[in-house]
Design a protein around this motif. Structure first.
Motif, PDB file in Angstrom:
ATOM      1  N   PRO A 489       7.423  -9.494 -10.413  1.00 15.33           N
ATOM      2  CA  PRO A 489       7.405  -8.984  -9.037  1.00 15.33           C
ATOM      3  C   PRO A 489       6.089  -8.325  -8.663  1.00 15.33           C
ATOM      4  O   PRO A 489       5.825  -8.117  -7.481  1.00 15.33           O
ATOM      5  N   ARG A 490       5.263  -7.988  -9.666  1.00 18.22           N
ATOM      6  CA  ARG A 490       3.993  -7.338  -9.339  1.00 18.22           C
ATOM      7  C   ARG A 490       3.114  -8.242  -8.485  1.00 18.22           C
ATOM      8  O   ARG A 490       2.407  -7.785  -7.594  1.00 18.22           O
ATOM      9  N   ARG A 491       3.145  -9.532  -8.783  1.00 21.57           N
ATOM     10  CA  ARG A 491       2.296 -10.465  -8.052  1.00 21.57           C
ATOM     11  C   ARG A 491       2.870 -10.769  -6.669  1.00 21.57           C
ATOM     12  O   ARG A 491       2.150 -11.236  -5.787  1.00 21.57           O
ATOM     13  N   ARG A 492       4.170 -10.524  -6.467  1.00 18.12           N
ATOM     14  CA  ARG A 492       4.768 -10.761  -5.158  1.00 18.12           C
ATOM     15  C   ARG A 492       4.754  -9.505  -4.304  1.00 18.12           C
ATOM     16  O   ARG A 492       4.454  -9.566  -3.113  1.00 18.12           O
ATOM     17  N   VAL A 493       5.089  -8.361  -4.905  1.00 15.04           N
ATOM     18  CA  VAL A 493       5.227  -7.133  -4.140  1.00 15.04           C
ATOM     19  C   VAL A 493       3.894  -6.390  -4.045  1.00 15.04           C
ATOM     20  O   VAL A 493       3.580  -5.792  -3.011  1.00 15.04           O
ATOM     21  N   GLY A 494       3.104  -6.445  -5.109  1.00 14.89           N
ATOM     22  CA  GLY A 494       1.858  -5.685  -5.149  1.00 14.89           C
ATOM     23  C   GLY A 494       0.946  -5.913  -3.957  1.00 14.89           C
ATOM     24  O   GLY A 494       0.474  -4.946  -3.339  1.00 14.89           O
ATOM     25  N   PRO A 495       0.661  -7.182  -3.579  1.00 11.62           N
ATOM     26  CA  PRO A 495      -0.224  -7.390  -2.421  1.00 11.62           C
ATOM     27  C   PRO A 495       0.313  -6.803  -1.122  1.00 11.62           C
ATOM     28  O   PRO A 495      -0.458  -6.285  -0.312  1.00 11.62           O
ATOM     29  N   ARG A 496       1.624  -6.862  -0.918  1.00 12.32           N
ATOM     30  CA  ARG A 496       2.180  -6.289   0.312  1.00 12.32           C
ATOM     31  C   ARG A 496       2.076  -4.766   0.309  1.00 12.32           C
ATOM     32  O   ARG A 496       1.768  -4.156   1.337  1.00 12.32           O
ATOM     33  N   VAL A 497       2.347  -4.144  -0.830  1.00 10.42           N
ATOM     34  CA  VAL A 497       2.225  -2.689  -0.911  1.00 10.42           C
ATOM     35  C   VAL A 497       0.763  -2.274  -0.740  1.00 10.42           C
ATOM     36  O   VAL A 497       0.458  -1.283  -0.056  1.00 10.42           O
ATOM     37  N   THR A 498      -0.139  -3.043  -1.327  1.00 10.39           N
ATOM     38  CA  THR A 498      -1.558  -2.724  -1.188  1.00 10.39           C
ATOM     39  C   THR A 498      -1.996  -2.805   0.267  1.00 10.39           C
ATOM     40  O   THR A 498      -2.704  -1.926   0.777  1.00 10.39           O
ATOM     41  N   GLU A 499      -1.600  -3.865   0.964  1.00 14.92           N
ATOM     42  CA  GLU A 499      -1.950  -3.999   2.375  1.00 14.92           C
ATOM     43  C   GLU A 499      -1.340  -2.875   3.200  1.00 14.92           C
ATOM     44  O   GLU A 499      -1.965  -2.372   4.143  1.00 14.92           O
ATOM     45  N   ALA A 500      -0.122  -2.456   2.852  1.00 10.63           N
ATOM     46  CA  ALA A 500       0.488  -1.335   3.563  1.00 10.63           C
ATOM     47  C   ALA A 500      -0.310  -0.056   3.357  1.00 10.63           C
ATOM     48  O   ALA A 500      -0.518   0.730   4.297  1.00 10.63           O
ATOM     49  N   LEU A 501      -0.794   0.170   2.127  1.00 13.51           N
ATOM     50  CA  LEU A 501      -1.611   1.355   1.878  1.00 13.51           C
ATOM     51  C   LEU A 501      -2.933   1.270   2.616  1.00 13.51           C
ATOM     52  O   LEU A 501      -3.445   2.281   3.119  1.00 13.51           O
TER      53      LEU A 501
END
Length: 657
Positions: A489-501
């Motif tokens: 899930p890091r590769r799926r969720v990580g980019p979205r969380v990063t963009e949110a930050l």
């Protein structure tokens, strides 16, 4: 009992979650008039194959028949309809060419494109899924006809439902052609009133998220309206500009309300009366009436009453004010969907779907080369990673298929003649809009409809085989979907969380930077109205990306994972970032009402700390290079103390891998 509930793992409890939604009676009526009557027309005309394809197209369109304006309906139904027709053309061409085992790599390639497009947004994700499903059905269903004719029949069924969508609509408020957009903006005021009524209670956070979703839907409806006007070369009408002004007043009132919500204190009931009056005025076309007297007990309450007065002025205005100068409402930066589809998450999605489709097609061809399409078609609706947790979808798919097979078999035993499959298809079409609240119920409705199509198409004994194929499909998806690399899930969720930050950091920086510097920033101006417009746009972008990150994080939290690999606590990061945006919004309100603005060093320290969190999450496998600076409370702006506290909470999660 409560302790027992909490002890149930999220991946095990998720299959039993049920969405509580209002019954879309207009969509139920449209579903009743689609698949069943279209299939009956094909039977009556003596051409069952075209009837099956047209009814199939209406079923695929019915899956996307969700509440919204006419223009959002055209986009949400029309784009997947075109993709479905393209998929049917490709699949029928494979069947006409007698591709044999070459169908395995061909469907795998289509599956890769479909999966990679899942990261480009929900509409394009649905379009990719339905393109893949239509390709599988076109390549496997033994229906006569040329490939181009099959594609046109499928498209005709989609267009029939779209036509019904334009004719059979839910009751709308006063406003003529703008009635749908008025309803969307009215929903924003209703959601705001609900959030104010829930302030200080346990439902405050869910109410605030519902407000964010309402703002997103209204913003989408108005953007599509403006886009349509530009495409037609037609200038915006005065009533469109007035509605845009009232939506701007709604967003400004929401911003002012955040300061009240941030205080987490119960508010008097009269505070929520104003937004409800505005919602009723939009629905009825009548004036909102008298509002409650202003109160200056705090800066937050004063800001709310000031925004309420501005909204009343916008509702009282009969002519729109001149639009701002070009460039003052430039939207903030957004992540491009195409780049996301070609990035690591898109490649992982695509590879996961391609492997599942290829494996299921090969197994199906080995088992039964004549009716092989059900197994990969089932995989199509299971493997899409953006539709929910994999284990939950698998369990509900099997349960829904079993229920649909039993219902169809019972109907076949009780009914006779050639018309009863059309009756079952009509019943499934009527149930489909209601069934969106649970995946098992939706699967059951679709199973009944597809079995009706297959029965009319010449396979009356297909029901037992479908249950076996569904079991095999569930097993394949569970095995392939939990491969170590593809299931990370890091590769799926990580980019979205990063963009949110990143979006949160841009908004926080704009709030804290000195106004002379803000006035010279790109897309801004010294005009206070332009500064407020830019700030609202950045805040909307932050909330939008946070909502997307929360959805991805909640899905990842409900995925089945070994106990030895719990994974990062994405929800904690997203929740903290949401509180930072709320705190920064409350701070902006206080700054507008005389609070001391932090110095450049203090503001930069907070923004750099947030940027460091995003940097740490953006590079998997690498610990943060430089720890965030020590965060101390910022004087004279109490909400910034909360910002510092939330950033401190994030420090423990930024390096999680």
């Amino acid at each position: 009992m409560l302790r027992h509930r909490r002890a149930v793992p999220a991946w095990l409890a998720h299959p039993f979650r049920w969405q509580r939604l209002p019954v879309p009676w207009a969509a139920v009526a449209r579903g009743t008039l689609c698949a069943g009557p279209l299939l009956a027309a094909g039977i009556a005309a003596g051409h069952p194959a075209p009837g099956v394809l047209i009814a199939l197209g209406s079923m695929l369109a019915g899956v996307n028949d969700r509440p919204g304006t006419r223009r959002t309906g055209i986009v949400h139904i029309g784009l997947p309809a075109l993709a479905s027709a393209l998929g049917m053309l490709m699949g029928a061409s494979l069947r006409a060419a007698d591709a044999g085992w070459w169908v395995v790599p061909a469907l795998s390639a289509v599956g890769f494109v479909s999966g990679a497009g899942s990261v480009a947004g929900p509409v394009r994700s649905n379009a990719g899924m339905q393109m893949l499903a239509a390709t599988v059905l076109g390549a496997g269903m033994p229906l006569p006809g040329a490939p181009w004719a099959k594609a046109l029949y499928l498209l005709a069924g989609c267009l029939w439902l779209l036509l019904l969508r334009l004719v059979l609509r839910s009751p709308r408020p006063a406003g003529g052609p703008l009635s749908g957009e008025r309803a969307a903006v009215a929903t924003v005021f209703d959601a705001l009133a609900d959030a104010l009524a829930a302030a200080g209670g346990p439902g405050a956070e869910p109410a605030r998220r519902r407000l964010t979703a309402a703002l997103d839907r209204a913003d989408e409806a108005l953007r599509l309206r403006r886009l349509t006007s530009r495409l037609l070369g037609r200038p915006a009408r005065p009533e469109e500009l007035l509605l845009t002004e009232r939506f701007a007043a709604a967003t400004a009132l929401c911003e002012a309300s955040v300061a009240l919500l941030w205080e987490a204190r119960t508010l008097p009931p009269r505070v929520a009366e104003g937004p409800r009056r505005f919602a009723e005025a939009l629905r009825t076309g009548r004036p909102p009436g008298r509002l409650s007297a202003p109160e200056r007990s705090s800066a937050a309450r004063g800001a709310f009453d000031h925004a309420l007065l501005d909204a009343a002025v916008a509702f009282d205005r009969e002519r729109p004010v001149p639009p701002p100068a070009a460039g003052t409402d430039t939207p903030p930066e957004r992540a491009a969907g195409s780049r996301g589809a070609l990035g690591p998450a898109g490649r992982d999605y695509g590879l996961r779907v391609a492997l599942c489709i290829g494996a299921s097609t090969a197994v199906a061809l080995l088992l039964r080369a004549d009716h092989w399409y059900w197994l990969p078609a089932t995989v199509t609706f299971l493997v899409k990673p953006d539709l929910g947790p994999l284990f939950s979808r698998t369990v509900n798919r099997f349960a829904g298929t079993a229920a649909g097979v039993l219902v169809f078999a019972a109907a076949g035993a009780l009914l006779s003649g050639s018309w009863w499959p059309a009756l079952m298809a009509g019943a499934g079409g009527a149930l489909l809009p209601f069934a969106t609240r649970h995946f098992a119920l939706q699967t059951g409705a679709i199973t009944v409809m597809v079995l009706s199509f297959v029965y009319v198409g010449g396979a009356p004994q297909a029901a037992p085989e479908r249950l076996v194929d569904t079991s095999l499909a569930c097993g394949i998806v569970l095995i392939v979907g939990h491969l170590p690399h593809l299931a990370d899930p890091r590769r799926r969720v990580g980019p979205r969380v990063t963009e949110a930050l990143r979006s949160t950091e841009r908004f926080l920086r704009y709030v804290l930077e000195p106004r002379p510097a803000a006035a010279t920033a790109p897309g801004a101006a010294a005009d206070p109205a332009a500064v407020a417009t830019r700030r609202l746009a950045l805040r909307r972008a932050a909330y939008r990306t946070l909502a997307q990150a929360r959805g991805a994080a909640e899905t990842a939290a409900a995925e089945f994972r070994p106990a030895r690999d719990p994974g990062p606590d994405w929800l904690t990061v997203v929740t903290a970032a949401e509180r930072i945006v709320d705190a920064a919004t409350a701070c902006a309100v206080r700054l507008d009402h005389g609070a001391r603005r932090p110095g450049p060093a203090e503001a930069e320290r907070l923004c750099q700390a947030l940027s460091a969190m995003a940097d740490a999450l953006e590079t998997p496998g690498r610990p943060p290079g430089t720890p965030p600076p020590e965060l101390r409370p910022v004087p004279d702006c109490a909400t910034l103390t909360d910002v510092a506290a939330e950033l401190e909470r994030l420090r423990g999660y930024a390096g999680a891998r």
